[in-house]
Design a protein around this motif. Structure first.
Motif, PDB file in Angstrom:
ATOM      1  N   THR A 146      -0.156   4.756   1.195  1.00  0.00           N
ATOM      2  CA  THR A 146      -0.026   5.556   2.203  1.00  0.00           C
ATOM      3  C   THR A 146       0.153   4.759   3.623  1.00  0.00           C
ATOM      4  O   THR A 146      -0.167   3.706   3.910  1.00  0.00           O
ATOM      5  N   ASP A 197      -4.370  -0.140   7.659  1.00  0.00           N
ATOM      6  CA  ASP A 197      -5.229  -1.103   7.034  1.00  0.00           C
ATOM      7  C   ASP A 197      -5.202  -2.313   6.379  1.00  0.00           C
ATOM      8  O   ASP A 197      -5.735  -3.539   6.970  1.00  0.00           O
ATOM      9  N   GLN A 255      -3.166   3.313   4.496  1.00  0.00           N
ATOM     10  CA  GLN A 255      -3.656   2.256   3.837  1.00  0.00           C
ATOM     11  C   GLN A 255      -2.746   0.953   4.340  1.00  0.00           C
ATOM     12  O   GLN A 255      -3.165  -0.258   4.292  1.00  0.00           O
ATOM     13  N   ARG A 256      -1.398   1.055   4.542  1.00  0.00           N
ATOM     14  CA  ARG A 256      -0.799   0.204   5.238  1.00  0.00           C
ATOM     15  C   ARG A 256      -1.217  -0.375   6.557  1.00  0.00           C
ATOM     16  O   ARG A 256      -1.147  -1.528   6.879  1.00  0.00           O
ATOM     17  N   PRO A 292       0.907  -1.086   0.050  1.00  0.00           N
ATOM     18  CA  PRO A 292       0.111  -0.222   0.029  1.00  0.00           C
ATOM     19  C   PRO A 292       0.738   1.276  -0.038  1.00  0.00           C
ATOM     20  O   PRO A 292       2.132   1.050   0.410  1.00  0.00           O
TER      21      PRO A 292
END
Length: 88
Positions: free
Chosen positions: A53, A59, A56-57, A51
């Motif tokens: 951002t 998540d 995002q990482r 990912p």
């Protein structure tokens, strides 16, 4: 599966843990009980594609942890269902 049955915890002594500056002081048998161990290797769990951002990482890592926990629980449930009795 089985290691937790070889040396079960019967309780703990919080006062002794505090005196020895330990997180816990478990009460367990001095020698392990006879137990059959089962090692099961499950299917690979693919990691998410990198990912971009930080959010995002985070998540993706949370999702990977959840999938891993669910896969391990499924393996454990399956192996427990195959057992004939508690010790063997």
């Amino acid at each position: 599966m089985g290691a937790e049955e070889a040396v079960p915890g019967f309780g703990e002594i919080p006062l002794l843990a505090r005196l020895l500056d330990l997180p816990r002081f478990p009460v367990a048998p001095l020698f392990p009980f006879p137990a059959k161990w089962t090692v099961t290797i499950g299917e690979p769990i693919p990691a998410p594609v990198g990912p971009e951002t930080r959010a995002q990482r985070a998540d993706a890592a949370g999702g990977l942890c959840a999938r891993t926990r669910a896969a391990l629980q499924d393996l454990l449930d399956r192996e427990l269902g195959r057992r004939d009795n508690l010790f063997w």
